[in-house]
Design a protein around this motif. Structure first.
Motif, mmCIF file in Angstrom:
data_model
loop_
_atom_site.group_PDB
_atom_site.id
_atom_site.type_symbol
_atom_site.label_atom_id
_atom_site.label_comp_id
_atom_site.label_asym_id
_atom_site.label_seq_id
_atom_site.Cartn_x
_atom_site.Cartn_y
_atom_site.Cartn_z
ATOM 1 N N ARG A 77 0.760 -1.294 0.037
ATOM 2 C CA ARG A 77 0.419 -0.157 -0.079
ATOM 3 C C ARG A 77 0.714 1.430 -0.278
ATOM 4 N NH1 ARG A 77 -2.365 3.925 -0.207
ATOM 5 N NH2 ARG A 77 -4.770 4.093 0.774
ATOM 6 N N ASN A 131 2.781 2.597 -3.453
ATOM 7 C CA ASN A 131 1.500 2.943 -4.631
ATOM 8 C C ASN A 131 1.318 4.870 -3.763
ATOM 9 O OD1 ASN A 131 2.723 1.517 -6.666
ATOM 10 N ND2 ASN A 131 1.669 0.083 -5.545
ATOM 11 N N LEU A 132 1.522 5.884 -3.377
ATOM 12 C CA LEU A 132 0.479 7.326 -2.600
ATOM 13 C C LEU A 132 -0.156 7.727 -3.406
ATOM 14 C CD1 LEU A 132 2.495 8.020 -0.002
ATOM 15 C CD2 LEU A 132 1.073 6.506 0.069
ATOM 16 N N SER A 133 -2.115 8.089 -3.690
ATOM 17 C CA SER A 133 -2.052 8.272 -4.443
ATOM 18 C C SER A 133 -2.472 10.029 -3.443
ATOM 19 C CB SER A 133 -3.588 8.022 -3.871
ATOM 20 O OG SER A 133 -4.611 8.330 -2.270
ATOM 21 N N ASP A 134 -3.174 10.802 -4.506
ATOM 22 C CA ASP A 134 -2.121 12.797 -3.881
ATOM 23 C C ASP A 134 -3.927 12.116 -2.232
ATOM 24 O OD1 ASP A 134 -1.281 13.318 -6.429
ATOM 25 O OD2 ASP A 134 -3.368 14.393 -6.867
ATOM 26 N N THR A 135 -4.781 11.852 -2.372
ATOM 27 C CA THR A 135 -5.751 11.866 -1.515
ATOM 28 C C THR A 135 -4.446 11.481 -0.057
ATOM 29 O OG1 THR A 135 -7.717 11.024 -2.517
ATOM 30 C CG2 THR A 135 -7.640 10.792 -0.070
ATOM 31 N N ASP A 136 -3.791 10.071 -0.698
ATOM 32 C CA ASP A 136 -2.864 9.856 0.830
ATOM 33 C C ASP A 136 -2.034 10.421 1.607
ATOM 34 O OD1 ASP A 136 -4.186 7.225 -0.118
ATOM 35 O OD2 ASP A 136 -2.450 6.171 -1.057
ATOM 36 N N LYS A 137 -1.944 11.729 0.069
ATOM 37 C CA LYS A 137 -0.205 12.412 0.764
ATOM 38 C C LYS A 137 -0.767 13.793 1.616
ATOM 39 C CE LYS A 137 2.257 11.424 -3.116
ATOM 40 N NZ LYS A 137 2.147 11.159 -4.595
ATOM 41 N N ASP A 143 -6.785 13.105 5.405
ATOM 42 C CA ASP A 143 -8.295 13.021 4.307
ATOM 43 C C ASP A 143 -9.603 12.484 5.437
ATOM 44 O OD1 ASP A 143 -10.224 11.705 2.953
ATOM 45 O OD2 ASP A 143 -9.759 9.292 2.617
#
Ligand SMILES: C[S@@+](CC[C@H](N)C(=O)[O-])C[C@H]1O[C@@H](n2cnc3c(N)ncnc32)[C@H](O)[C@@H]1O
Length: 275
Positions: free
Chosen positions: A156, A159-165, A168
């Protein structure tokens, strides 16, 4: 540090608890007789009078617990005549009326339960651990129960998405929020409120022993060395054994002489060793 005390008292909790000091206990951890279970040894309290039976005991528990302490109640309703009994739900409501806050529910997933089949249900492989408090300001040492990050770091977090950064926030307004990127490079993370522990199989002298890891986890989470732990339904003494090992003071109460003696001998065999 003062010498660790492990006190066990033979008697009915309803009466014995009255002799304990008010606001003196940091953690109550216990598994009472479940309604209609084990009629031949102890318990066998009917579901329809369970709340009535429990409330005088919990009234004393409310008195002896420190305002910063926690009460963890391990319990599970049975299915009877094709329906789940509702006495645990009724007990939660009655405890709230008595003055307790129902702050959390943990689940003990009984790992490795052997399979079974009933005509209209599957094997029951979990029990409740209900958390009650006197105030919202209870002590909780979350860092003590952190667990290894595990494979998550390799999958997991790669592969960080924009939301992960960014943070949330939960859409349901619970106040819970997460920023996945915060966990990159960390070895330990907080656990969930589900505990995966195999049931105890080695103790042949008491029919309802819980595994030592169960009280150990909550003792770590809610107490420090030298704090006081209480189990008003001590059985074979598991809570006291673990408290002693973990250098916590403890009081255990057991109504049956046979189990009181068993608890005494289990405690005598216990060395002080931190888990
Ligand atoms: C579910 S067992 C606890 C088992 C324990 N957790 C262990 O690991 O061995 C409940 C125990 O509560 C005891 N008990 C029942 N009513 C009681 C009462 N009013 N006061 C004190 N002990 C009681 C029973 O004799 C029984 O040993």
């Amino acid at each position: 540090m003062d010498k660790i005390q492990t006190k066990i008292i033979l008697g009915d909790s309803k009466e014995v608890l009255k002799t304990l000091h008010a606001n003196s206990i940091d953690l109550i951890f216990t598994s009472p007789p479940y309604a209609d279970s084990r009629k031949n040894t102890y318990g066998g309290i009917k579901p329809d009078i369970y709340v009535e039976w429990f409330l005088p005991i919990s009234e004393q528990l409310l008195r002896v617990l420190k305002p910063t302490g926690s009460f963890i109640l391990n319990i599970k309703e049975k299915a009877d005549n094709g329906e789940r009994s509702t006495y645990v739900l009724e007990l939660i409501l009655a405890l709230r009326k008595q003055g307790w806050l129902w702050t959390e529910e943990f689940i003990w997933h009984k790992k490795n339960s052997y399979p079974g089949k009933w005509p209209n249900r599957f094997r029951d492989a979990w029990e409740r651990l209900l958390q009650f408090n006197k105030t919202r300001d209870f002590k909780m040492y979350q860092d003590e129960v952190k667990i290894p990050m595990g494979d998550w770091a390799k999958t997991r977090l790669k592969n960080l998405s924009d939301t992960d950064k960014r943070r949330d926030n939960a859409k349901n307004g619970s106040g819970f929020g997460k920023k996945i990127a915060n966990w990159v490079g960390k070895d330990l993370v907080y656990p969930t409120n589900v505990l995966h522990l195999a049931p105890e199989t080695s103790n042949k002298n008491h029919s309802a022993v819980f595994p030592k890891e169960l009280p150990a986890w909550f003792i770590k989470l809610f107490t420090k060395t030298g704090d006081w732990v209480l189990d008003p339904f001590l059985g074979s003494g598991t809570t006291s054994v673990v408290s002693k090992k973990m250098l916590r003071n403890s009081i255990g109460i057991e109504i049956l002489d046979e189990y009181y003696k068993l608890a005494m001998s289990n405690i005598a065999e216990t060395e002080f060793t931190l888990f």
